[in-house]
Motif scaffolding. Structure first.
Motif, PDB file in Angstrom:
ATOM      1  N   THR A 145      -2.765  -1.004  -0.864  1.00 38.76           N
ATOM      2  CA  THR A 145      -1.980  -0.029  -0.116  1.00 38.76           C
ATOM      3  C   THR A 145      -2.435   1.394  -0.431  1.00 38.76           C
ATOM      4  O   THR A 145      -2.587   2.234   0.471  1.00 38.76           O
ATOM      5  CB  THR A 145      -0.486  -0.185  -0.442  1.00 38.76           C
ATOM      6  OG1 THR A 145      -0.089  -1.544  -0.205  1.00 38.76           O
ATOM      7  CG2 THR A 145       0.357   0.735   0.416  1.00 38.76           C
ATOM      8  N   PHE A 169      -4.241   4.253   2.185  1.00 43.49           N
ATOM      9  CA  PHE A 169      -3.786   5.627   2.436  1.00 43.49           C
ATOM     10  C   PHE A 169      -4.850   6.644   2.046  1.00 43.49           C
ATOM     11  O   PHE A 169      -4.933   7.707   2.653  1.00 43.49           O
ATOM     12  CB  PHE A 169      -2.478   5.886   1.686  1.00 43.49           C
ATOM     13  CG  PHE A 169      -1.264   5.432   2.429  1.00 43.49           C
ATOM     14  CD1 PHE A 169      -0.608   6.281   3.294  1.00 43.49           C
ATOM     15  CD2 PHE A 169      -0.802   4.144   2.293  1.00 43.49           C
ATOM     16  CE1 PHE A 169       0.499   5.862   3.997  1.00 43.49           C
ATOM     17  CE2 PHE A 169       0.304   3.702   2.983  1.00 43.49           C
ATOM     18  CZ  PHE A 169       0.965   4.562   3.850  1.00 43.49           C
ATOM     19  N   PHE A 188       1.238  10.768   2.182  1.00 47.66           N
ATOM     20  CA  PHE A 188       1.846   9.921   1.150  1.00 47.66           C
ATOM     21  C   PHE A 188       3.067  10.657   0.605  1.00 47.66           C
ATOM     22  O   PHE A 188       2.944  11.642  -0.119  1.00 47.66           O
ATOM     23  CB  PHE A 188       0.842   9.637   0.034  1.00 47.66           C
ATOM     24  CG  PHE A 188       1.223   8.505  -0.862  1.00 47.66           C
ATOM     25  CD1 PHE A 188       0.802   7.215  -0.585  1.00 47.66           C
ATOM     26  CD2 PHE A 188       2.010   8.718  -1.975  1.00 47.66           C
ATOM     27  CE1 PHE A 188       1.149   6.155  -1.404  1.00 47.66           C
ATOM     28  CE2 PHE A 188       2.370   7.673  -2.796  1.00 47.66           C
ATOM     29  CZ  PHE A 188       1.940   6.384  -2.517  1.00 47.66           C
ATOM     30  N   ILE A 201       6.613   6.361   1.682  1.00 47.16           N
ATOM     31  CA  ILE A 201       5.561   5.407   1.357  1.00 47.16           C
ATOM     32  C   ILE A 201       5.859   4.724   0.028  1.00 47.16           C
ATOM     33  O   ILE A 201       5.528   3.545  -0.160  1.00 47.16           O
ATOM     34  CB  ILE A 201       4.190   6.103   1.321  1.00 47.16           C
ATOM     35  CG1 ILE A 201       3.981   6.902   2.621  1.00 47.16           C
ATOM     36  CG2 ILE A 201       3.083   5.101   1.134  1.00 47.16           C
ATOM     37  CD1 ILE A 201       4.142   6.068   3.880  1.00 47.16           C
ATOM     38  N   VAL A 257       5.928   0.794  -0.527  1.00 48.80           N
ATOM     39  CA  VAL A 257       5.248   0.053  -1.594  1.00 48.80           C
ATOM     40  C   VAL A 257       6.217  -0.882  -2.302  1.00 48.80           C
ATOM     41  O   VAL A 257       5.901  -2.050  -2.565  1.00 48.80           O
ATOM     42  CB  VAL A 257       4.590   1.034  -2.591  1.00 48.80           C
ATOM     43  CG1 VAL A 257       4.063   0.289  -3.811  1.00 48.80           C
ATOM     44  CG2 VAL A 257       3.457   1.799  -1.922  1.00 48.80           C
ATOM     45  N   ALA A 282       1.886   0.915   6.390  1.00 50.38           N
ATOM     46  CA  ALA A 282       1.844   0.353   5.043  1.00 50.38           C
ATOM     47  C   ALA A 282       2.492  -1.022   4.999  1.00 50.38           C
ATOM     48  O   ALA A 282       1.992  -1.942   4.336  1.00 50.38           O
ATOM     49  CB  ALA A 282       2.547   1.297   4.062  1.00 50.38           C
ATOM     50  N   GLY A 299       0.826  -4.545   4.107  1.00 45.90           N
ATOM     51  CA  GLY A 299       1.409  -5.308   3.008  1.00 45.90           C
ATOM     52  C   GLY A 299       1.684  -6.747   3.369  1.00 45.90           C
ATOM     53  O   GLY A 299       1.569  -7.636   2.519  1.00 45.90           O
TER      54      GLY A 299
END
Length: 325
Positions: A182, A186, A193, A197, A201, A274, A278
């Motif tokens: 991840t 980015f 970010f 974000i 995560v 993201a 993921g």
């Protein structure tokens, strides 16, 4: 009515056969992600970098050089520009923290930028602005890193106490792979970010561990059920048994994220991107990294219990079988 089955019941894929290729690919991707973060750096948002961020929406995509020139002549600091959205009509203007640092200076800088852009670009509309001091941004960076580290450590400890130490180690390796992928994404795309974000995560970690725990639990059940079976066969059987659940969960999440990516606007685009990454990375690491790593770590099924003949104890006073006198 027949149920929809994306994965047939008799699916028998030899996932473990590709484990060395998967380990090599995982190592290459991890090194590439770390290199991207080190070279390109993350495009830290105002939450982490501090300063003033202004979003301006134009009628037609403007020239970033003209916008930068219009802002730089105002004396509010060196401007950093980034196009936001797919149409290129919205530009995020990032400025350093104003010298006095109070709300009056911030409002004055925002009003200067609004007036200058409205004058040079007719029809330009002010969208929003946000500001964070340098001290607060430093604290947010520390808290964000601490949240991710504590989440990974807590999940690994849970896997160790819930299963075996091999499960905890393999889970930790897979989760760190997901997090680094991840970060590398980015660094490559230069999406902003920010705290959103960090939330993405942590959500990715939650999704990944959910899939891994389901597979690990099935592996443990099959280890007790098929004690004479080779560990490679047990892992393949467990992953294939949970594969329909993994595929259906991933597809339904991707459908929701695709809608959010299209209709959510540019504010949520980084978060959604993201999450989509993921889902793919978490599914890959659950099947090819976490499960197959258990063999390398030496996990074995419990040995089969054997019934030993019981020798009679002379001191027990048991009756002797034989002719009676």
């Amino acid at each position: 009515m027949r149920l929809l089955k994306i994965v047939p019941d008799n699916t028998n894929i030899d996932f473990v056969r590709l484990r060395y290729w998967a380990f090599g690919l995982t190592m290459l991707l991890t090194i590439a992600a770390v290199a991207l973060v080190a070279v390109n750096r993350l495009n830290m948002g105002v939450d982490f970098a501090g300063g003033l961020m202004i979003e301006e929406q134009f009628q037609t995509p403007p020239s970033t050089d003209k916008v930068r020139t219009a802002v730089d002549r105002l004396g509010v600091g060196e401007a950093s520009l980034q196009q936001v959205g797919l149409d290129g009509r919205t530009i995020a203007i990032r400025l350093p923290v104003q010298k006095s640092g109070d709300e009056g200076a911030t409002n004055a800088a925002v009003n200067k930028v609004k007036a200058a852009l409205a004058e040079q670009f007719p029809g330009a509309k002010f969208s929003r602005y946000s500001t964070v001091s340098g001290k607060v941004s430093g604290e947010l960076v520390q808290h964000g890193i601490l949240a991710v580290v504590l989440a990974v450590i807590g999940i690994c400890l849970f896997a160790i106490f819930r299963f075996e130490w091999q499960f905890g180690v393999s889970t930790g390796v897979a989760i760190m792979h997901d997090v680094l992928m991840t970060m590398g994404f980015f660094a490559l795309t230069q999406f902003e970010f920010d705290l959103n974000i960090v939330a993405a995560v942590l959500t990715i970690i939650g999704y990944s561990i959910n899939d891994k725990i389901v597979i690990d639990d099935r592996i443990r059940e099959n280890m007790r059920r098929y004690r004479k079976m080779d560990m490679r066969e047990i892992i393949n059987l467990s992953v294939n048994e949970t594969l329909p659940r993994t595929v259906m969960t991933s597809l339904t999440i991707l459908l929701a994220l695709a809608s959010l990516l299209v209709f959510g606007g540019h504010v949520l685009r980084g978060f959604t991107a993201a999450m989509i990454l993921g889902v793919f990375v978490g599914t890959y690491s659950s099947i090819y990294v976490s499960s197959s790593l258990l063999i390398t770590l030496g996990l074995r099924a419990d040995p089969v219990a054997t019934d030993k003949p019981v020798k009679p104890n002379p001191a027990s006073g048991a009756e002797r079988v034989g002719p009676q006198r």
